[in-house]
Design a protein around this motif. Sequence first.
Motif, PDB file in Angstrom:
ATOM      1  N   VAL A 257       0.850  -1.193   0.000  1.00  0.00           N
ATOM      2  CA  VAL A 257       0.000   0.000   0.000  1.00  0.00           C
ATOM      3  C   VAL A 257       0.889   1.247   0.000  1.00  0.00           C
ATOM      4  O   VAL A 257       1.851   1.326   0.748  1.00  0.00           O
ATOM      5  N   TRP A 258       0.555   2.172  -0.830  1.00  0.00           N
ATOM      6  CA  TRP A 258       1.287   3.443  -0.904  1.00  0.00           C
ATOM      7  C   TRP A 258       0.423   4.549  -0.320  1.00  0.00           C
ATOM      8  O   TRP A 258      -0.635   4.864  -0.871  1.00  0.00           O
ATOM      9  N   ILE A 259       0.901   5.114   0.795  1.00  0.00           N
ATOM     10  CA  ILE A 259       0.182   6.261   1.356  1.00  0.00           C
ATOM     11  C   ILE A 259       0.843   7.514   0.820  1.00  0.00           C
ATOM     12  O   ILE A 259       2.057   7.657   0.890  1.00  0.00           O
ATOM     13  N   ILE A 260       0.040   8.396   0.266  1.00  0.00           N
ATOM     14  CA  ILE A 260       0.556   9.690  -0.178  1.00  0.00           C
ATOM     15  C   ILE A 260      -0.138  10.774   0.639  1.00  0.00           C
ATOM     16  O   ILE A 260      -1.371  10.816   0.726  1.00  0.00           O
ATOM     17  N   ASP A 261       0.689  11.588   1.288  1.00  0.00           N
ATOM     18  CA  ASP A 261       0.211  12.663   2.147  1.00  0.00           C
ATOM     19  C   ASP A 261       0.392  13.951   1.352  1.00  0.00           C
ATOM     20  O   ASP A 261       1.508  14.455   1.228  1.00  0.00           O
ATOM     21  N   GLY A 262      -0.678  14.435   0.773  1.00  0.00           N
ATOM     22  CA  GLY A 262      -0.561  15.586  -0.117  1.00  0.00           C
ATOM     23  C   GLY A 262      -1.450  16.736   0.305  1.00  0.00           C
ATOM     24  O   GLY A 262      -1.957  16.776   1.427  1.00  0.00           O
ATOM     25  N   ILE A 263      -1.614  17.674  -0.587  1.00  0.00           N
ATOM     26  CA  ILE A 263      -2.383  18.877  -0.294  1.00  0.00           C
ATOM     27  C   ILE A 263      -3.536  19.006  -1.289  1.00  0.00           C
ATOM     28  O   ILE A 263      -3.346  18.876  -2.494  1.00  0.00           O
ATOM     29  N   VAL A 264      -4.721  19.219  -0.737  1.00  0.00           N
ATOM     30  CA  VAL A 264      -5.894  19.481  -1.573  1.00  0.00           C
ATOM     31  C   VAL A 264      -6.409  20.852  -1.142  1.00  0.00           C
ATOM     32  O   VAL A 264      -6.806  21.026   0.009  1.00  0.00           O
ATOM     33  N   GLY A 265      -6.355  21.807  -2.047  1.00  0.00           N
ATOM     34  CA  GLY A 265      -6.712  23.175  -1.670  1.00  0.00           C
ATOM     35  C   GLY A 265      -5.656  23.669  -0.701  1.00  0.00           C
ATOM     36  O   GLY A 265      -4.485  23.740  -1.043  1.00  0.00           O
ATOM     37  N   SER A 266      -6.055  23.957   0.548  1.00  0.00           N
ATOM     38  CA  SER A 266      -5.055  24.391   1.522  1.00  0.00           C
ATOM     39  C   SER A 266      -4.923  23.367   2.649  1.00  0.00           C
ATOM     40  O   SER A 266      -4.288  23.621   3.654  1.00  0.00           O
ATOM     41  N   ARG A 267      -5.538  22.175   2.449  1.00  0.00           N
ATOM     42  CA  ARG A 267      -5.532  21.183   3.519  1.00  0.00           C
ATOM     43  C   ARG A 267      -4.720  19.944   3.145  1.00  0.00           C
ATOM     44  O   ARG A 267      -4.713  19.513   2.004  1.00  0.00           O
ATOM     45  N   HIS A 268      -4.070  19.390   4.167  1.00  0.00           N
ATOM     46  CA  HIS A 268      -3.340  18.140   3.955  1.00  0.00           C
ATOM     47  C   HIS A 268      -4.338  16.993   3.879  1.00  0.00           C
ATOM     48  O   HIS A 268      -5.342  16.985   4.593  1.00  0.00           O
ATOM     49  N   GLN A 269      -4.053  16.052   3.018  1.00  0.00           N
ATOM     50  CA  GLN A 269      -4.944  14.897   2.893  1.00  0.00           C
ATOM     51  C   GLN A 269      -4.119  13.655   2.583  1.00  0.00           C
ATOM     52  O   GLN A 269      -3.233  13.691   1.740  1.00  0.00           O
ATOM     53  N   MET A 270      -4.408  12.578   3.317  1.00  0.00           N
ATOM     54  CA  MET A 270      -3.713  11.311   3.088  1.00  0.00           C
ATOM     55  C   MET A 270      -4.607  10.394   2.282  1.00  0.00           C
ATOM     56  O   MET A 270      -5.788  10.239   2.593  1.00  0.00           O
ATOM     57  N   ARG A 271      -4.027   9.812   1.248  1.00  0.00           N
ATOM     58  CA  ARG A 271      -4.753   8.812   0.478  1.00  0.00           C
ATOM     59  C   ARG A 271      -3.850   7.615   0.288  1.00  0.00           C
ATOM     60  O   ARG A 271      -2.633   7.732   0.319  1.00  0.00           O
ATOM     61  N   ALA A 272      -4.464   6.465   0.070  1.00  0.00           N
ATOM     62  CA  ALA A 272      -3.660   5.246  -0.071  1.00  0.00           C
ATOM     63  C   ALA A 272      -4.048   4.505  -1.339  1.00  0.00           C
ATOM     64  O   ALA A 272      -5.219   4.502  -1.743  1.00  0.00           O
ATOM     65  N   TYR A 273      -3.038   3.901  -1.944  1.00  0.00           N
ATOM     66  CA  TYR A 273      -3.241   3.222  -3.228  1.00  0.00           C
ATOM     67  C   TYR A 273      -2.445   1.931  -3.288  1.00  0.00           C
ATOM     68  O   TYR A 273      -1.459   1.745  -2.573  1.00  0.00           O
ATOM     69  N   GLN A 274      -2.874   1.102  -4.206  1.00  0.00           N
ATOM     70  CA  GLN A 274      -2.114  -0.097  -4.512  1.00  0.00           C
ATOM     71  C   GLN A 274      -2.208  -0.300  -6.021  1.00  0.00           C
ATOM     72  O   GLN A 274      -3.272  -0.102  -6.615  1.00  0.00           O
ATOM     73  N   LEU A 275      -1.100  -0.661  -6.610  1.00  0.00           N
ATOM     74  CA  LEU A 275      -1.090  -0.915  -8.056  1.00  0.00           C
ATOM     75  C   LEU A 275      -1.005  -2.422  -8.273  1.00  0.00           C
ATOM     76  O   LEU A 275      -0.070  -3.068  -7.816  1.00  0.00           O
ATOM     77  N   ILE A 276      -2.002  -2.964  -8.932  1.00  0.00           N
ATOM     78  CA  ILE A 276      -1.996  -4.399  -9.231  1.00  0.00           C
ATOM     79  C   ILE A 276      -2.268  -4.586 -10.708  1.00  0.00           C
ATOM     80  O   ILE A 276      -3.292  -4.108 -11.219  1.00  0.00           O
ATOM     81  N   ASP A 277      -1.345  -5.275 -11.369  1.00  0.00           N
ATOM     82  CA  ASP A 277      -1.555  -5.559 -12.799  1.00  0.00           C
ATOM     83  C   ASP A 277      -1.813  -4.293 -13.616  1.00  0.00           C
ATOM     84  O   ASP A 277      -2.677  -4.286 -14.493  1.00  0.00           O
ATOM     85  N   GLY A 278      -1.101  -3.241 -13.284  1.00  0.00           N
ATOM     86  CA  GLY A 278      -1.254  -1.997 -14.030  1.00  0.00           C
ATOM     87  C   GLY A 278      -2.483  -1.177 -13.680  1.00  0.00           C
ATOM     88  O   GLY A 278      -2.749  -0.139 -14.275  1.00  0.00           O
ATOM     89  N   GLU A 279      -3.227  -1.637 -12.689  1.00  0.00           N
ATOM     90  CA  GLU A 279      -4.464  -0.960 -12.298  1.00  0.00           C
ATOM     91  C   GLU A 279      -4.274  -0.319 -10.920  1.00  0.00           C
ATOM     92  O   GLU A 279      -3.797  -0.976 -10.005  1.00  0.00           O
ATOM     93  N   VAL A 280      -4.658   0.952 -10.766  1.00  0.00           N
ATOM     94  CA  VAL A 280      -4.530   1.626  -9.474  1.00  0.00           C
ATOM     95  C   VAL A 280      -5.825   1.471  -8.684  1.00  0.00           C
ATOM     96  O   VAL A 280      -6.906   1.794  -9.184  1.00  0.00           O
ATOM     97  N   TYR A 281      -5.706   0.951  -7.482  1.00  0.00           N
ATOM     98  CA  TYR A 281      -6.864   0.803  -6.603  1.00  0.00           C
ATOM     99  C   TYR A 281      -6.677   1.715  -5.403  1.00  0.00           C
ATOM    100  O   TYR A 281      -5.580   1.798  -4.860  1.00  0.00           O
ATOM    101  N   GLU A 282      -7.736   2.372  -4.970  1.00  0.00           N
ATOM    102  CA  GLU A 282      -7.631   3.166  -3.761  1.00  0.00           C
ATOM    103  C   GLU A 282      -7.858   2.248  -2.564  1.00  0.00           C
ATOM    104  O   GLU A 282      -8.699   1.352  -2.596  1.00  0.00           O
ATOM    105  N   VAL A 283      -7.080   2.457  -1.527  1.00  0.00           N
ATOM    106  CA  VAL A 283      -7.173   1.664  -0.304  1.00  0.00           C
ATOM    107  C   VAL A 283      -7.732   2.570   0.786  1.00  0.00           C
ATOM    108  O   VAL A 283      -7.282   3.701   0.957  1.00  0.00           O
ATOM    109  N   GLN A 284      -8.696   2.070   1.509  1.00  0.00           N
ATOM    110  CA  GLN A 284      -9.291   2.865   2.585  1.00  0.00           C
ATOM    111  C   GLN A 284      -8.327   2.956   3.771  1.00  0.00           C
ATOM    112  O   GLN A 284      -7.753   1.947   4.183  1.00  0.00           O
TER     113      GLN A 284
END
Length: 145
Positions: A112-139
């Motif tokens: 799982v890849w957690i990316i802690d980024g910025i949306v607007g002026s707020r920090h937001q963490m999202r998580a992803y996994q890449l399987i078979d060339g497909e990106v899935y969001e992880v809760q």
Amino acid sequence: VVAPRITKLTLTLRQKRQLYGIRRRAAPHEGVALLLGTYEHKRTCAKVIRISEMENVAQSSSTFAIDPEHHYVILTAAIKDNLEQVGIYHSHPAPPYPSGWDLEYMEYNPCVWIIDGIVGSRHQMRAYQLIDGEVYEVQIQTILE
Ligand SMILES: [Zn+2]
């Protein structure tokens, strides 16, 4: 080998704060950490037990790199404690979506890849996994302890 799809990653509130600290210390460069933990529910859920802050040896605000020897030391210690690398955390001074470089690297690290980024002026963490060339969001589930 196709990695099993992870639908949920669990972090404690304390661990989340620890990750924010890593992001702040690394700024303006991307902050990086390895997430060590265990898998549950037939490897569909990941639980973070230990966070290892890593130096971003790329010293960059648009990418990151970790020292392979340091990575090896952390993994060896984790295996001794029956932990696996369940995720990789890094911060973005940009929205929390995988960059082209991230996607390439995700192919070789199907955790799982957690990316802690910025949306607007707020920090937001999202998580992803890449399987078979497909990106899935992880809760990301945050628990008190
Ligand atoms: Zn990135």
